[in-house]
Enzyme design. Structure first.
Site, PDB file in Angstrom:
ATOM      1  N   GLU A   1      -0.609  -8.571  -8.647  1.00  0.00           N
ATOM      2  CA  GLU A   1      -1.479  -7.998  -7.664  1.00  0.00           C
ATOM      3  C   GLU A   1      -3.069  -8.165  -8.248  1.00  0.00           C
ATOM      4  O   GLU A   1      -3.974  -8.285  -7.339  1.00  0.00           O
ATOM      5  CB  GLU A   1      -1.210  -6.727  -7.063  1.00  0.00           C
ATOM      6  CG  GLU A   1       0.087  -6.673  -6.189  1.00  0.00           C
ATOM      7  CD  GLU A   1       1.322  -6.868  -6.991  1.00  0.00           C
ATOM      8  OE1 GLU A   1       2.271  -7.354  -6.304  1.00  0.00           O
ATOM      9  OE2 GLU A   1       1.578  -6.672  -8.024  1.00  0.00           O
TER      10      GLU A   1
ATOM     11  N   HIS B   1       7.726   2.021  -2.527  1.00  0.00           N
ATOM     12  CA  HIS B   1       7.514   1.120  -1.573  1.00  0.00           C
ATOM     13  C   HIS B   1       7.140   1.643  -0.165  1.00  0.00           C
ATOM     14  O   HIS B   1       7.325   0.869   0.843  1.00  0.00           O
ATOM     15  CB  HIS B   1       8.640   0.170  -1.263  1.00  0.00           C
ATOM     16  CG  HIS B   1       8.984  -0.655  -2.412  1.00  0.00           C
ATOM     17  ND1 HIS B   1       9.736  -0.219  -3.723  1.00  0.00           N
ATOM     18  CD2 HIS B   1       8.699  -2.041  -2.873  1.00  0.00           C
ATOM     19  CE1 HIS B   1       9.677  -1.029  -4.535  1.00  0.00           C
ATOM     20  NE2 HIS B   1       9.278  -2.147  -4.041  1.00  0.00           N
TER      21      HIS B   1
END
Length: 327
Positions: free
Chosen positions: A60, A129
Protein backbone atom coordinates in the site's frame (compact mmCIF):
# COMPACT_ATOMS: atom_id res chain seq x y z
CA UNK A 1 -33.58 6.04 -15.22
CA UNK A 2 -32.39 2.43 -14.98
CA UNK A 3 -31.62 0.73 -11.68
CA UNK A 4 -28.04 -0.42 -11.05
CA UNK A 5 -26.00 -1.45 -8.03
CA UNK A 6 -23.64 0.70 -6.01
CA UNK A 7 -20.75 -1.42 -7.35
CA UNK A 8 -21.84 -0.85 -10.94
CA UNK A 9 -22.22 2.88 -10.32
CA UNK A 10 -18.62 3.16 -9.08
CA UNK A 11 -17.31 1.14 -12.03
CA UNK A 12 -19.40 3.17 -14.50
CA UNK A 13 -18.15 6.50 -13.14
CA UNK A 14 -14.52 5.43 -13.53
CA UNK A 15 -15.05 3.94 -16.99
CA UNK A 16 -16.89 6.98 -18.33
CA UNK A 17 -14.26 9.34 -16.93
CA UNK A 18 -11.41 7.26 -18.38
CA UNK A 19 -13.02 7.34 -21.82
CA UNK A 20 -12.99 11.13 -21.83
CA UNK A 21 -9.76 11.82 -19.93
CA UNK A 22 -6.60 9.89 -20.81
CA UNK A 23 -4.83 11.23 -17.72
CA UNK A 24 -7.01 9.04 -15.49
CA UNK A 25 -5.75 5.56 -14.62
CA UNK A 26 -6.32 3.00 -11.87
CA UNK A 27 -3.73 1.16 -9.80
CA UNK A 28 -4.04 -1.39 -7.04
CA UNK A 29 -3.72 -5.01 -6.01
CA UNK A 30 -5.48 -7.57 -8.23
CA UNK A 31 -7.57 -4.93 -10.00
CA UNK A 32 -6.81 -6.28 -13.48
CA UNK A 33 -8.02 -9.67 -14.67
CA UNK A 34 -9.30 -10.54 -11.18
CA UNK A 35 -11.28 -7.31 -11.00
CA UNK A 36 -10.40 -6.25 -7.46
CA UNK A 37 -11.23 -7.76 -4.10
CA UNK A 38 -14.94 -6.99 -4.53
CA UNK A 39 -15.13 -7.05 -8.32
CA UNK A 40 -15.50 -3.30 -8.79
CA UNK A 41 -12.94 -3.08 -11.64
CA UNK A 42 -14.00 -6.33 -13.31
CA UNK A 43 -13.83 -6.03 -17.10
CA UNK A 44 -12.02 -2.70 -17.12
CA UNK A 45 -8.63 -4.10 -18.11
CA UNK A 46 -10.20 -5.55 -21.26
CA UNK A 47 -11.34 -2.07 -22.30
CA UNK A 48 -8.47 0.11 -21.09
CA UNK A 49 -5.49 -2.24 -21.04
CA UNK A 50 -2.85 -2.92 -18.43
CA UNK A 51 -1.27 0.54 -18.78
CA UNK A 52 -4.39 2.21 -17.39
CA UNK A 53 -5.61 -0.59 -15.12
CA UNK A 54 -2.36 -1.38 -13.36
CA UNK A 55 -1.85 -4.32 -11.04
CA UNK A 56 0.62 -3.49 -8.30
CA UNK A 57 2.73 -5.40 -5.77
CA UNK A 58 1.21 -6.01 -2.34
CA UNK A 59 2.46 -2.72 -0.91
CA UNK A 60 0.00 0.00 0.00
CA UNK A 61 2.92 2.35 0.65
CA UNK A 62 4.16 1.81 -2.90
CA UNK A 63 0.67 2.18 -4.39
CA UNK A 64 0.02 5.47 -2.59
CA UNK A 65 3.53 6.77 -3.20
CA UNK A 66 3.27 5.97 -6.92
CA UNK A 67 -0.09 7.72 -7.08
CA UNK A 68 1.28 10.85 -5.39
CA UNK A 69 4.16 10.98 -7.84
CA UNK A 70 1.87 10.45 -10.82
CA UNK A 71 -0.53 13.15 -9.62
CA UNK A 72 2.34 15.63 -9.24
CA UNK A 73 3.32 15.06 -12.88
CA UNK A 74 -0.18 15.82 -14.17
CA UNK A 75 -1.84 12.40 -14.13
CA UNK A 76 -5.08 11.77 -12.23
CA UNK A 77 -4.68 8.38 -10.52
CA UNK A 78 -7.40 6.39 -8.79
CA UNK A 79 -5.87 3.92 -6.35
CA UNK A 80 -7.80 1.04 -4.86
CA UNK A 81 -6.82 -0.20 -1.42
CA UNK A 82 -8.39 -3.61 -0.90
CA UNK A 83 -9.56 -2.81 2.63
CA UNK A 84 -9.69 0.52 4.41
CA UNK A 85 -7.68 -0.97 7.29
CA UNK A 86 -4.65 -1.05 4.98
CA UNK A 87 -4.63 2.72 4.68
CA UNK A 88 -2.52 2.54 7.82
CA UNK A 89 0.38 1.23 5.74
CA UNK A 90 0.20 4.28 3.45
CA UNK A 91 -0.16 6.95 6.13
CA UNK A 92 3.12 8.72 5.40
CA UNK A 93 2.39 8.99 1.69
CA UNK A 94 -1.16 10.22 2.27
CA UNK A 95 -0.83 12.31 5.45
CA UNK A 96 2.65 13.78 5.05
CA UNK A 97 2.96 13.94 1.27
CA UNK A 98 -0.36 14.03 -0.59
CA UNK A 99 -2.12 16.18 2.00
CA UNK A 100 0.72 18.67 2.47
CA UNK A 101 2.25 19.19 -0.96
CA UNK A 102 -0.16 21.79 -2.32
CA UNK A 103 0.24 23.96 0.79
CA UNK A 104 4.01 23.58 1.01
CA UNK A 105 4.52 24.61 -2.61
CA UNK A 106 2.16 27.56 -2.61
CA UNK A 107 -0.55 25.83 -4.61
CA UNK A 108 1.76 24.96 -7.49
CA UNK A 109 2.01 21.29 -6.64
CA UNK A 110 -1.48 19.86 -7.19
CA UNK A 111 -2.21 16.29 -6.11
CA UNK A 112 -5.38 15.21 -7.98
CA UNK A 113 -5.80 11.63 -6.78
CA UNK A 114 -8.65 9.49 -5.44
CA UNK A 115 -8.15 6.76 -2.86
CA UNK A 116 -11.00 4.25 -3.18
CA UNK A 117 -11.27 1.79 -0.33
CA UNK A 118 -13.94 -0.62 0.97
CA UNK A 119 -14.78 -0.17 4.64
CA UNK A 120 -17.09 -1.48 7.31
CA UNK A 121 -18.26 -4.71 8.88
CA UNK A 122 -20.95 -7.23 8.03
CA UNK A 123 -18.91 -9.70 5.97
CA UNK A 124 -17.25 -11.69 8.75
CA UNK A 125 -13.84 -10.30 7.84
CA UNK A 126 -12.82 -9.82 11.48
CA UNK A 127 -10.67 -7.23 13.22
CA UNK A 128 -8.13 -6.38 10.51
CA UNK A 129 -10.51 -6.01 7.56
CA UNK A 130 -13.58 -4.19 8.90
CA UNK A 131 -12.48 -0.94 10.49
CA UNK A 132 -14.07 2.43 9.77
CA UNK A 133 -11.20 4.91 10.04
CA UNK A 134 -12.72 7.90 8.29
CA UNK A 135 -12.29 10.14 11.36
CA UNK A 136 -8.51 9.68 11.09
CA UNK A 137 -8.52 10.99 7.55
CA UNK A 138 -10.95 13.81 8.34
CA UNK A 139 -8.49 15.02 10.96
CA UNK A 140 -5.80 15.69 8.34
CA UNK A 141 -5.80 19.13 6.65
CA UNK A 142 -5.44 18.72 2.90
CA UNK A 143 -7.46 15.53 2.56
CA UNK A 144 -11.10 15.39 1.51
CA UNK A 145 -13.25 12.54 2.82
CA UNK A 146 -16.30 11.09 1.05
CA UNK A 147 -18.79 8.43 2.25
CA UNK A 148 -21.56 7.71 -0.28
CA UNK A 149 -24.56 5.74 0.96
CA UNK A 150 -26.34 5.07 -2.35
CA UNK A 151 -25.43 4.13 -5.90
CA UNK A 152 -26.67 7.52 -7.12
CA UNK A 153 -24.45 9.36 -4.66
CA UNK A 154 -21.49 7.08 -5.33
CA UNK A 155 -21.42 7.83 -9.05
CA UNK A 156 -21.90 11.59 -8.71
CA UNK A 157 -19.49 12.01 -5.81
CA UNK A 158 -16.82 9.90 -7.50
CA UNK A 159 -17.03 12.15 -10.56
CA UNK A 160 -16.53 15.19 -8.30
CA UNK A 161 -13.63 13.46 -6.57
CA UNK A 162 -11.96 12.63 -9.89
CA UNK A 163 -12.28 16.28 -10.96
CA UNK A 164 -10.82 17.65 -7.73
CA UNK A 165 -7.22 18.85 -7.66
CA UNK A 166 -6.80 17.62 -4.09
CA UNK A 167 -6.43 14.09 -2.67
CA UNK A 168 -9.82 12.55 -1.87
CA UNK A 169 -10.38 9.51 0.35
CA UNK A 170 -13.45 7.72 -1.03
CA UNK A 171 -14.99 5.17 1.34
CA UNK A 172 -17.23 2.44 -0.08
CA UNK A 173 -19.06 0.35 2.51
CA UNK A 174 -18.82 -3.31 1.57
CA UNK A 175 -22.48 -4.06 2.38
CA UNK A 176 -23.61 -1.29 0.04
CA UNK A 177 -22.03 -2.76 -3.09
CA UNK A 178 -25.12 -4.86 -3.89
CA UNK A 179 -27.70 -2.21 -3.00
CA UNK A 180 -29.58 -0.68 -5.91
CA UNK A 181 -31.26 2.55 -6.92
CA UNK A 182 -31.97 4.63 -9.99
CA UNK A 183 -28.84 6.13 -11.53
CA UNK A 184 -28.56 8.24 -14.71
CA UNK A 185 -26.62 6.73 -17.59
CA UNK A 186 -24.71 9.93 -18.29
CA UNK A 187 -21.79 11.02 -16.14
CA UNK A 188 -22.82 13.65 -13.58
CA UNK A 189 -21.26 15.34 -10.59
CA UNK A 190 -22.50 15.87 -7.02
CA UNK A 191 -20.59 18.73 -5.34
CA UNK A 192 -18.40 17.75 -2.41
CA UNK A 193 -19.67 19.38 0.77
CA UNK A 194 -23.38 19.16 0.01
CA UNK A 195 -25.46 16.99 2.35
CA UNK A 196 -28.65 15.23 1.31
CA UNK A 197 -31.83 14.95 3.36
CA UNK A 198 -32.75 11.32 2.82
CA UNK A 199 -36.02 11.67 4.74
CA UNK A 200 -37.87 14.77 5.90
CA UNK A 201 -39.29 14.88 9.42
CA UNK A 202 -40.13 17.22 12.28
CA UNK A 203 -39.50 15.44 15.60
CA UNK A 204 -35.82 14.47 15.60
CA UNK A 205 -32.79 14.74 13.32
CA UNK A 206 -30.60 11.72 12.67
CA UNK A 207 -27.28 12.43 11.00
CA UNK A 208 -26.11 9.10 9.60
CA UNK A 209 -23.30 8.00 7.32
CA UNK A 210 -22.77 5.12 4.88
CA UNK A 211 -24.61 1.91 5.87
CA UNK A 212 -26.15 3.67 8.86
CA UNK A 213 -28.25 5.80 6.53
CA UNK A 214 -30.13 2.66 5.53
CA UNK A 215 -30.46 1.47 9.12
CA UNK A 216 -31.76 4.90 10.09
CA UNK A 217 -34.34 4.81 7.30
CA UNK A 218 -35.50 1.40 8.47
CA UNK A 219 -35.74 2.67 12.04
CA UNK A 220 -37.67 5.74 10.89
CA UNK A 221 -40.24 3.56 9.16
CA UNK A 222 -40.84 1.70 12.42
CA UNK A 223 -40.92 4.88 14.50
CA UNK A 224 -43.52 6.37 12.17
CA UNK A 225 -45.94 3.71 13.45
CA UNK A 226 -45.58 5.29 16.90
CA UNK A 227 -46.19 8.78 15.55
CA UNK A 228 -42.52 9.85 15.62
CA UNK A 229 -41.44 11.74 12.51
CA UNK A 230 -37.69 11.37 11.85
CA UNK A 231 -35.57 13.54 9.58
CA UNK A 232 -32.44 11.83 8.24
CA UNK A 233 -29.48 13.88 7.02
CA UNK A 234 -26.72 12.15 5.08
CA UNK A 235 -23.61 14.39 5.04
CA UNK A 236 -22.21 12.37 2.09
CA UNK A 237 -18.88 14.12 2.60
CA UNK A 238 -17.19 14.61 5.96
CA UNK A 239 -14.59 16.99 4.51
CA UNK A 240 -15.89 19.40 3.41
CA UNK A 241 -18.88 19.16 5.75
CA UNK A 242 -22.22 20.76 4.98
CA UNK A 243 -22.75 22.33 8.40
CA UNK A 244 -25.60 24.55 7.25
CA UNK A 245 -27.93 21.70 6.30
CA UNK A 246 -27.34 19.92 9.61
CA UNK A 247 -27.80 23.11 11.62
CA UNK A 248 -31.07 23.98 9.88
CA UNK A 249 -32.41 20.47 10.42
CA UNK A 250 -31.61 20.57 14.15
CA UNK A 251 -33.18 24.01 14.48
CA UNK A 252 -36.34 22.56 12.94
CA UNK A 253 -36.56 19.37 15.03
CA UNK A 254 -34.86 20.45 18.27
CA UNK A 255 -33.20 17.06 18.68
CA UNK A 256 -30.08 15.40 17.28
CA UNK A 257 -28.82 11.83 17.10
CA UNK A 258 -25.59 11.04 15.25
CA UNK A 259 -24.99 7.45 14.19
CA UNK A 260 -21.99 5.90 12.47
CA UNK A 261 -20.38 2.47 12.35
CA UNK A 262 -16.95 3.69 13.44
CA UNK A 263 -16.00 3.35 17.10
CA UNK A 264 -17.90 5.98 19.06
CA UNK A 265 -14.79 7.13 20.94
CA UNK A 266 -13.02 9.64 18.71
CA UNK A 267 -15.54 9.08 15.90
CA UNK A 268 -16.73 11.83 13.56
CA UNK A 269 -20.02 11.96 15.43
CA UNK A 270 -18.26 13.90 18.15
CA UNK A 271 -17.28 16.54 15.59
CA UNK A 272 -20.88 16.93 14.44
CA UNK A 273 -22.13 17.14 18.03
CA UNK A 274 -19.52 19.79 18.86
CA UNK A 275 -20.38 21.76 15.75
CA UNK A 276 -24.04 21.91 16.81
CA UNK A 277 -23.10 22.81 20.39
CA UNK A 278 -21.09 25.76 19.06
CA UNK A 279 -23.76 26.93 16.62
CA UNK A 280 -27.03 28.83 16.91
CA UNK A 281 -28.79 25.44 16.77
CA UNK A 282 -27.75 24.79 20.38
CA UNK A 283 -30.47 27.14 21.66
CA UNK A 284 -33.08 25.11 19.79
CA UNK A 285 -32.22 21.78 21.45
CA UNK A 286 -34.97 20.22 23.56
CA UNK A 287 -32.88 17.20 24.56
CA UNK A 288 -29.21 16.26 24.91
CA UNK A 289 -27.38 15.27 21.74
CA UNK A 290 -26.99 11.51 21.51
CA UNK A 291 -24.22 9.64 19.69
CA UNK A 292 -24.36 6.03 18.50
CA UNK A 293 -21.20 4.30 17.33
CA UNK A 294 -19.29 1.05 17.44
CA UNK A 295 -18.00 -0.36 20.70
CA UNK A 296 -14.32 0.22 21.49
CA UNK A 297 -13.32 -3.36 20.72
CA UNK A 298 -11.75 -5.05 17.68
CA UNK A 299 -14.50 -6.31 15.37
CA UNK A 300 -15.25 -9.97 16.19
CA UNK A 301 -15.28 -12.70 13.55
CA UNK A 302 -18.39 -14.35 14.99
CA UNK A 303 -21.44 -12.97 13.12
CA UNK A 304 -23.56 -12.53 16.25
CA UNK A 305 -20.78 -10.73 18.10
CA UNK A 306 -20.00 -8.66 15.01
CA UNK A 307 -23.54 -7.30 14.99
CA UNK A 308 -23.42 -6.72 18.73
CA UNK A 309 -20.55 -4.22 18.51
CA UNK A 310 -22.15 -2.13 15.74
CA UNK A 311 -25.33 0.01 16.07
CA UNK A 312 -28.35 -1.81 14.72
CA UNK A 313 -31.90 -0.71 13.90
CA UNK A 314 -33.28 -1.45 17.42
CA UNK A 315 -30.48 0.66 18.93
CA UNK A 316 -31.46 3.60 16.74
CA UNK A 317 -35.14 3.16 17.61
CA UNK A 318 -34.36 3.12 21.33
CA UNK A 319 -32.16 6.21 21.04
CA UNK A 320 -34.86 8.13 19.18
CA UNK A 321 -37.57 7.23 21.68
CA UNK A 322 -35.35 8.23 24.60
CA UNK A 323 -34.51 11.55 22.94
CA UNK A 324 -38.08 12.38 21.94
CA UNK A 325 -39.43 11.56 25.40
CA UNK A 326 -36.73 13.51 27.25
CA UNK A 327 -38.22 15.92 29.81
Amino acid sequence: MRTITYLEAVREAMSQEMRQNEDVFILGEDIGVYGGAFGVTRGMIEEFGSDRVRNTPISEAAIAGGAVGAALTGMRPILELQFSDFITIAMDQLVNQAAKTRYMFGGKGKVPMVVRTPAGSGTGAAAQHTQSLEAWMAHVPGLKVVQPSTAYDAKGLLKAAMDDDNPVIFYEHKLLYRTQCEVPEELYSIPLGKADIKRKGKDVTIVATAIMVHKALEAAAELEKDGIDVEIVDPRTLVPLDEETIIESVKKTGRLIVVHEAVKRGGFGGEIASMIAESEAFDYLDAPIKRLGGLAVPTPYNPTLEKAVIPQVPDIIDAVKETVRFK
